[in-house]
Enzyme design. Structure first.
Site, PDB file in Angstrom:
ATOM      1  N   TRP A   1       1.158  -1.259  -0.002  1.00  0.00           N
ATOM      2  CA  TRP A   1      -0.506   0.050   0.200  1.00  0.00           C
ATOM      3  C   TRP A   1       0.789   1.350  -0.112  1.00  0.00           C
ATOM      4  O   TRP A   1       1.570   1.577   0.183  1.00  0.00           O
ATOM      5  CB  TRP A   1      -0.766  -0.207   1.334  1.00  0.00           C
ATOM      6  CG  TRP A   1      -2.161   0.832   0.795  1.00  0.00           C
ATOM      7  CD1 TRP A   1      -2.607   1.665   1.601  1.00  0.00           C
ATOM      8  CD2 TRP A   1      -3.455   0.519  -0.336  1.00  0.00           C
ATOM      9  NE1 TRP A   1      -3.750   2.352   0.690  1.00  0.00           N
ATOM     10  CE2 TRP A   1      -3.971   1.480   0.362  1.00  0.00           C
ATOM     11  CE3 TRP A   1      -3.782  -0.931  -0.660  1.00  0.00           C
ATOM     12  CZ2 TRP A   1      -5.750   1.040  -0.217  1.00  0.00           C
ATOM     13  CZ3 TRP A   1      -4.541  -0.873  -1.454  1.00  0.00           C
ATOM     14  CH2 TRP A   1      -5.645  -0.138  -1.035  1.00  0.00           C
ATOM     15  N   GLU A  55     -18.880   5.308  -4.394  1.00  0.00           N
ATOM     16  CA  GLU A  55     -17.870   6.813  -4.226  1.00  0.00           C
ATOM     17  C   GLU A  55     -17.518   7.575  -5.422  1.00  0.00           C
ATOM     18  O   GLU A  55     -17.449   9.091  -5.339  1.00  0.00           O
ATOM     19  CB  GLU A  55     -16.114   5.620  -4.310  1.00  0.00           C
ATOM     20  CG  GLU A  55     -15.055   6.580  -4.482  1.00  0.00           C
ATOM     21  CD  GLU A  55     -14.005   5.830  -5.225  1.00  0.00           C
ATOM     22  OE1 GLU A  55     -13.045   5.684  -3.723  1.00  0.00           O
ATOM     23  OE2 GLU A  55     -13.667   5.082  -5.865  1.00  0.00           O
ATOM     24  N   ASP A  78      -0.299  10.949  -0.509  1.00  0.00           N
ATOM     25  CA  ASP A  78      -1.362  11.901  -0.365  1.00  0.00           C
ATOM     26  C   ASP A  78      -2.909  11.189   0.434  1.00  0.00           C
ATOM     27  O   ASP A  78      -2.874  10.205   0.091  1.00  0.00           O
ATOM     28  CB  ASP A  78      -1.551  12.520  -1.986  1.00  0.00           C
ATOM     29  CG  ASP A  78      -1.804  11.876  -3.046  1.00  0.00           C
ATOM     30  OD1 ASP A  78      -1.984  11.012  -2.677  1.00  0.00           O
ATOM     31  OD2 ASP A  78      -2.327  12.743  -3.758  1.00  0.00           O
ATOM     32  N   GLU A 123      -3.896   8.345  -1.858  1.00  0.00           N
ATOM     33  CA  GLU A 123      -2.752   7.965  -1.237  1.00  0.00           C
ATOM     34  C   GLU A 123      -2.064   7.032  -3.232  1.00  0.00           C
ATOM     35  O   GLU A 123      -1.377   5.867  -3.187  1.00  0.00           O
ATOM     36  CB  GLU A 123      -3.447   6.189  -1.465  1.00  0.00           C
ATOM     37  CG  GLU A 123      -4.954   6.720   0.074  1.00  0.00           C
ATOM     38  CD  GLU A 123      -5.607   5.130   0.866  1.00  0.00           C
ATOM     39  OE1 GLU A 123      -5.346   4.982   1.773  1.00  0.00           O
ATOM     40  OE2 GLU A 123      -5.712   4.342  -0.058  1.00  0.00           O
ATOM     41  N   GLU A 124      -1.722   7.721  -3.856  1.00  0.00           N
ATOM     42  CA  GLU A 124      -0.992   7.409  -4.964  1.00  0.00           C
ATOM     43  C   GLU A 124      -0.200   8.198  -5.211  1.00  0.00           C
ATOM     44  O   GLU A 124       1.179   8.102  -6.291  1.00  0.00           O
ATOM     45  CB  GLU A 124      -2.115   7.722  -6.113  1.00  0.00           C
ATOM     46  CG  GLU A 124      -3.126   7.813  -5.945  1.00  0.00           C
ATOM     47  CD  GLU A 124      -4.142   7.415  -7.327  1.00  0.00           C
ATOM     48  OE1 GLU A 124      -5.392   7.258  -8.202  1.00  0.00           O
ATOM     49  OE2 GLU A 124      -3.996   9.087  -8.139  1.00  0.00           O
TER      50      GLU A 124
END
Length: 612
Positions: A155, A437, A211, A214-215
Site C-alpha cells: 500500500w 464513490e 497524499d 494514496e497515489e
C-alpha cells in the site's frame, strides 16, 4: 412548495426519532420526490439516508459482526473494489462530522462517538508494516482490517493526515466534555490518544508521505493544512487541561511557513516534492480549505480560508479544469457548477467525478458565504476578481459593505452557484439515496465502491454549512504569522498506549501470525510453540499458515489461532515443510516470545519476518 418543504423536514425529523425504514422513505421520495419541491426536499430526504448510511458502516457493541465496535468502514464493498477496511483518515473525518452533529443537538450520536474513540485507542497500538507505537511510526499506517488487525498487503505508506484529523475530532468532543465538568476523564482517557497523534505530527510533519488519494508520494497540501490545524488547536487544548504540547508550539509556525510553498500565484499545488507529473489542480486542495475552515478566521490567505482570495481563485482553477473533461458537464459554461473529480489526469475506474469532490466544491462556497456575512463586507481584489466575474462579468474589484447592491447580488450569486453543485449530486443520486464513490463521466451512473462513508459524510457536512450550521473556531486567527524563513525542523515525540474504555476484558483472543517468507511452489509455512493451539512444539500439529495474500513483493504467510487465553505467555517459532510435505526446516535465531494481550481486543496480529 412551502408545504412540501415543511413536510420533507418533518419527515426527516420523524425518521431520526423513530428509525423509520429507508424503503418507506425511498417510496415517499419517488412519489413526492425532488420534482415536487426541488433541492430542499432532496436535501431533507438525502440527509436521512446519508446519516443512516454512515451509522450502518460503524461497528456496534453487542452485535456479532466482523466489524469491531466503533470501527468505521470505508464501504461494505468487498470486491471491485474491496473497501471493506477502516482508514484512519476517512474515519476521523466521519467522526468529526458526528461530533459536530452531536454538538449541534443530535445527542443520539454520543454512543457512536464514544465507541469510535475506544476503537482508536486500540488501533494506535496495532503494529503494522508502517511500524508501531514505540517510535510513533505505526500511527502513519493508512488502513486496518475491520477487526482491528493490521492490513499487511502492499500500500501507499505512510500517510500522515490520519493522526492530525483524529486529534481534531477528539479535541472537539473533549472540549464539550470539559464544559460538562468531565476534566479528569478527558485527561486520563482522551488526552493520551490526542497526545500520541500530536507527537506524531510534531516529529514527522516534514517527512514525505502519500497524499489523501494514496497515489503520490511527496509533500501534500491537504496533509500539511490539517497538520497545522491540529498543532494550533492542540496547543490551546493542552493549556486548557493544564499540560503542554511542546511540539505544537514549536512546529506549528514552521508547518504554516512550509504551507505557503504550495501557492503558485494562481492556484494551490496539490503536491510538491513529488514525481507525479500532474498539473497540480486537484480537489484535495479544496478539501484542505474545507477541513481547515474556521468561522472566526475571516478571509485569511495564510491559512487558505474558504473566502480568502487564494482559496476562491483555487476553487475556480480546480473546478474549471473539469468543465470540458466530462460529457455530463457539456453545456455548463463559466459561472455554472460542474461535476468535479479528483484531478484531470485521473485514470482510476476511467477517471470520473466523485460525489465527495463535487460536495466539497459546494461546501467551500457555503463556508465562504458564512465568513463573508460574519465580516459584513465583501472584498474583491485582483486575485479573486476572475472568480467573481464568472458570476457577474461586470463586477469590479473593490470593497463592498453588506448594505450595498453589489454585496447582495454577489452573495446571492455565490449561493446559487454553490446550490448548483448540490443540484448535480441530486441529478446523479439514485432514487434510494445511496451514494457511491464516483459517478460515470458520460451518464452519471454510480461507480466504484457503493455506500461510501466519506460520500455520505460529505453530504451531511455540505448541507449543514448550507444551513449555516458550522463548527467552532479552532483558533486560526490566533496562530500567528509564519517565520520569515522556513526551517526544516521536528520535535521528538513521546508515545504510550492510551487506556481503553470497555465494559469488560475479553478472555479469549484470536491471534493471527503473519510472517514474510519467500517460498517455492509446494512449500508450506507453519508456526509451533510452547502452547497447545500451536501444537506444543509438535511439528505434526503446528498451525498451518496460508499464502492467499502472497505476492512476490509481499511474501506473506498468515494463519490464526482462534482461541488463546488472554494473559498467556509462550515461545514460538516458524518452520516450513518441503514439497514432499515431510521435510521440516526451522527458521534461524532464538525462539520468539509472545504474550496474549489483556483488554478489549478480540483480535491481534503478530507480524514477523523469517529469521535466516
Amino acid at each position: 412548495m412551502l408545504y412540501a418543504v415543511l413536510f420533507a423536514g418533518l419527515l426527516s425529523i420523524f425518521y431520526c426519532w423513530t428509525q423509520i425504514s429507508l424503503p418507506l422513505l425511498s417510496a415517499w421520495y419517488i412519489v413526492i420526490g425532488p420534482t415536487a419541491s426541488g433541492l430542499d426536499s432532496f436535501i431533507a430526504y438525502e440527509r436521512s439516508v446519508a446519516l443512516h448510511g454512515v451509522l450502518k458502516n460503524i461497528g456496534v457493541k453487542d452485535k456479532r459482526t466482523e466489524v469491531d465496535p466503533g470501527v468505521i468502514i470505508a464501504s461494505p464493498s468487498q470486491q471491485d473494489p474491496d473497501y471493506f477496511y477502516t482508514w484512519t483518515r476517512d474515519s476521523a473525518l466521519t467522526a468529526k462530522m458526528l461530533v459536530d452533529a452531536f454538538l449541534a443537538g443530535d445527542i443520539s450520536l454520543q454512543p457512536r462517538i464514544e465507541d469510535y474513540i475506544s476503537a482508536q485507542a486500540i488501533l494506535q497500538t496495532v503494529a503494522s508494516p508502517s511500524g508501531d507505537l514505540t517510535d510513533g511510526t505505526g500511527l502513519g499506517e493508512p488502513k486496518f482490517e475491520v477487526n482491528s488487525t493490521p492490513f499487511t498487503g502492499p500500500w501507499g505508506r505512510p500517510q500522515r493526515d490520519g493522526p492530525p484529523l483524529r486529534a481534531t475530532a477528539l479535541i472537539a468532543y473533549s472540549l464539550w466534555l470539559l464544559s460538562k465538568g468531565e476534566r479528569s476523564r478527558v485527561i486520563s482517557q482522551f488526552w493520551p490518544i490526542i497526545s500520541n497523534d500530536l507527537s506524531y505530527v510534531g516529529e514527522y510533519w516534514n517527512q514525505t508521505g502519500f497524499d489523501l488519494w494514496e497515489e503520490v508520494e511527496g509533500s501534500s497540501f491537504f496533509t500539511l493544512a490539517v497538520q497545522h490545524r491540529a498543532l494550533v488547536e492542540g496547543q490551546a487544548f493542552a493549556e486548557q487541561i493544564g499540560t503542554v504540547c511542546a511540539a505544537c508550539r514549536t512546529q506549528a509556525p514552521q508547518v504554516l511557513c512550509f504551507l505557503q510553498s504550495f501557492w503558485n500565484g494562481g492556484f494551490i499545488m496539490s503536491n510538491i516534492n513529488d514525481q507525479s507529473g500532474r498539473n497540480g489542480k486537484d480537489a484535495s486542495t479544496i478539501l484542505g480549505s474545507v477541513h481547515t475552515f474556521d468561522p472566526d478566521a475571516g478571509c485569511d490567505d495564510l491559512t487558505f480560508q474558504p473566502c480568502s482570495s487564494r482559496a476562491l481563485a483555487n476553487h475556480k482553477a480546480v473546478t474549471g479544469a473539469f468543465r470540458s473533461l466530462y460529457a455530463i458537464n457539456s453545456g455548463r459554461g463559466q459561472g455554472a457548477a460542474v461535476a468535479v473529480g479528483r484531478y484531470t489526469e485521473d485514470v482510476y475506474y476511467g477517471g470520473n467525478p466523485w460525489y465527495l469532490c463535487t460536495l466539497a466544491a459546494a461546501e467551500q462556497l457555503y463556508d465562504a458565504l458564512y465568513q463573508i456575512h460574519l465580516i459584513g463586507s465583501l472584498v474583491i481584489d485582483a486575485l479573486s476578481l476572475a472568480f467573481f466575474q464568472d458570476l457577474d462579468p461586470l463586477v469590479e474589484a473593490g470593497s463592498y459593505s453588506a448594505s450595498s447592491e453589489v454585496y447582495s447580488n454577489m452573495t446571492a450569486a455565490m449561493r446559487k452557484y454553490a446550490d448548483g453543485y448540490l443540484s448535480i449530486v441530486h441529478d446523479f443520486t439514485p432514487t434510494d439515496g445511496s451514494l457511491a464513490e464516483q459517478y460515470f463521466r458520460d451518464d452519471g451512473s454510480p461507480l466504484s465502491a457503493a455506500a461510501l462513508t466519506w460520500s455520505y459524510s460529505s453530504f451531511l457536512t455540505a448541507t449543514s454549512r448550507r444551513s449555516s450550521v458550522v463548527p467552532s473556531s479552532w483558533g486560526a486567527s490566533k496562530a500567528g504569522a509564519p517565520p520569515a524563513v522556513c526551517s526544516s525542523t521536528s520535535a521528538p515525540g513521546s508515545y504510550a498506549p492510551a487506556p481503553v474504555d470497555c465494559s469488560s476484558n475479553v478472555s479469549s483472543v484470536a491471534v493471527t501470525f503473519d510472517v514474510l517468507k519467500p517460498t517455492m511452489f509446494g512449500e508450506t509455512v507453519f508456526v509451533t510453540g510452547s502452547h497447545a493451539p500451536l501444537g506444543n512444539w509438535d511439528t505434526s500439529r503446528g498451525l498451518e499458515l496460508h499464502a492467499n495474500r502472497y505476492t512476490d513483493s509481499n511474501p506473506l504467510w498468515s494463519g490464526t489461532a482462534s482461541a488463546m487465553e488472554a494473559g498467556d505467555s509462550f515461545e514460538y517459532k516458524y518452520y516450513q515443510t518441503g514439497t514432499d510435505g515431510n521435510t521440516v526446516v526451522y527458521e534461524g535465531g532464538a525462539n520468539r516470545g509472545f504474550t496474549v494481550p489483556e483488554g478489549c481486543a478480540r483480535n491481534v496480529v503478530q507480524v514477523d519476518t523469517w529469521q535466516e
